[in-house]
Design a protein around this motif. Structure first.
Motif, PDB file in Angstrom:
ATOM      1  N   ARG A 198       0.826  -1.210   0.000  1.00 20.51           N
ATOM      2  CA  ARG A 198       0.000   0.000   0.000  1.00 20.51           C
ATOM      3  C   ARG A 198       0.861   1.261   0.000  1.00 20.51           C
ATOM      4  NH1 ARG A 198      -3.414  -3.344   3.318  1.00 20.51           N
ATOM      5  NH2 ARG A 198      -2.316  -2.700   5.208  1.00 20.51           N
TER       6      ARG A 198
ATOM      7  N   GLN B 226       2.401   1.771  -3.440  1.00 20.06           N
ATOM      8  CA  GLN B 226       1.466   2.214  -4.472  1.00 20.06           C
ATOM      9  C   GLN B 226       1.286   3.729  -4.476  1.00 20.06           C
ATOM     10  OE1 GLN B 226       1.444  -0.556  -6.424  1.00 20.06           O
ATOM     11  NE2 GLN B 226      -0.701  -0.156  -6.810  1.00 20.06           N
ATOM     12  N   SER B 227       1.580   4.375  -3.345  1.00 22.55           N
ATOM     13  CA  SER B 227       1.405   5.822  -3.259  1.00 22.55           C
ATOM     14  C   SER B 227       2.623   6.595  -3.751  1.00 22.55           C
ATOM     15  CB  SER B 227       1.091   6.226  -1.814  1.00 22.55           C
ATOM     16  OG  SER B 227       2.225   6.001  -0.975  1.00 22.55           O
ATOM     17  N   TRP B 228       3.710   5.880  -4.043  1.00 22.06           N
ATOM     18  CA  TRP B 228       4.937   6.561  -4.478  1.00 22.06           C
ATOM     19  C   TRP B 228       4.792   7.086  -5.898  1.00 22.06           C
ATOM     20  CZ3 TRP B 228       8.341   5.263  -8.492  1.00 22.06           C
ATOM     21  CH2 TRP B 228       9.530   6.018  -8.531  1.00 22.06           C
ATOM     22  N   GLN B 229       5.303   8.299  -6.117  1.00 19.51           N
ATOM     23  CA  GLN B 229       5.305   8.899  -7.450  1.00 19.51           C
ATOM     24  C   GLN B 229       6.648   9.575  -7.686  1.00 19.51           C
ATOM     25  OE1 GLN B 229       3.135   9.149  -9.982  1.00 19.51           O
ATOM     26  NE2 GLN B 229       1.210   8.405  -9.134  1.00 19.51           N
TER      27      GLN B 229
END
Length: 209
Positions: free
Chosen positions: A72, A75-78
């Motif tokens: 989770r 998945q938030s990494w950009q």
């Protein structure tokens, strides 16, 4: 001068173990992880149990794997706002057009990190799965690495209007292949993605409300 290495912090030890899990394809035993990280087995066990309690690591019998909480968080990494969301569609289109594996690459700790991929060949999965790293030379796929794996990477930087590069698009294929037309297609994809990033940023800007 004191040349002794500073003691490893608890946090550093935990992340070292997580990194080792990734290197071992996401699953490994306690002894294997402790040896890989040069951490005493008792210390590794204590840290892994703490990570398990937080769902960052999952234990199955005598083996550990990356847990749901780590997924989770990942998945938030950009690498840049909205870049992954926009790149995935462009990569699929590039692969459909060129029949080459296409990747979004970003710099990371002296290597190239594969942030997203659309793979045309099953054998490319181990090299270009998202999260894997590739050796770089002057910010590009290392030529020696390409030769070792009998691949050619056609790359183009994704740039903002300021000229800042936020990553690159690369089409990777086995030679010999017609490269000139492919180079133009990759460059066009990178320009399209850069322009899309600007449009998305303008759409959410307070000045546009």
């Amino acid at each position: 001068m004191d040349t002794k290495r500073r003691p490893r912090s608890v946090l550093e030890g935990a992340f070292t173990l997580l990194d080792a899990l990734v290197r071992h394809q996401g699953e490994a035993g306690l002894t294997q992880l402790a040896n890989s990280c040069s951490i005493p087995k008792a210390t590794a066990h204590r840290l892994l149990e703490q990570l398990t309690a937080l769902e960052v690591v999952q234990r199955s019998e005598n083996r550990y794997r990356v847990g749901a909480q780590a997924f989770r968080l990942g998945q938030s990494w950009q690498p840049y706002p909205r870049l992954l969301e926009l790149a995935r569609g462009e990569l699929r289109r590039l692969t459909a057009t060129t029949r080459a594996s296409s990747v979004l690459a970003v710099p990371c700790d002296g290597h190239i990190l594969i942030a997203a991929a659309s793979l045309a060949r099953p054998e490319d999965h181990l090299l270009f799965r998202p999260g894997s790293t590739v050796p770089q030379r002057i910010g590009r796929f290392c030529p020696a690495w390409q030769a070792e794996h009998e691949l050619v990477a056609i790359e183009a930087a994704i740039r903002l209007p300021t000229g800042r590069a936020v990553g690159s698009i690369a089409a990777v294929l086995a030679p010999p292949q017609p490269l000139a037309a492919l180079s133009d297609t990759v460059a066009r994809t990178a320009r399209t993605l850069g322009a899309a990033l600007v449009r998305k940023a303008d759409a959410v800007s307070p000045m546009s409300l």
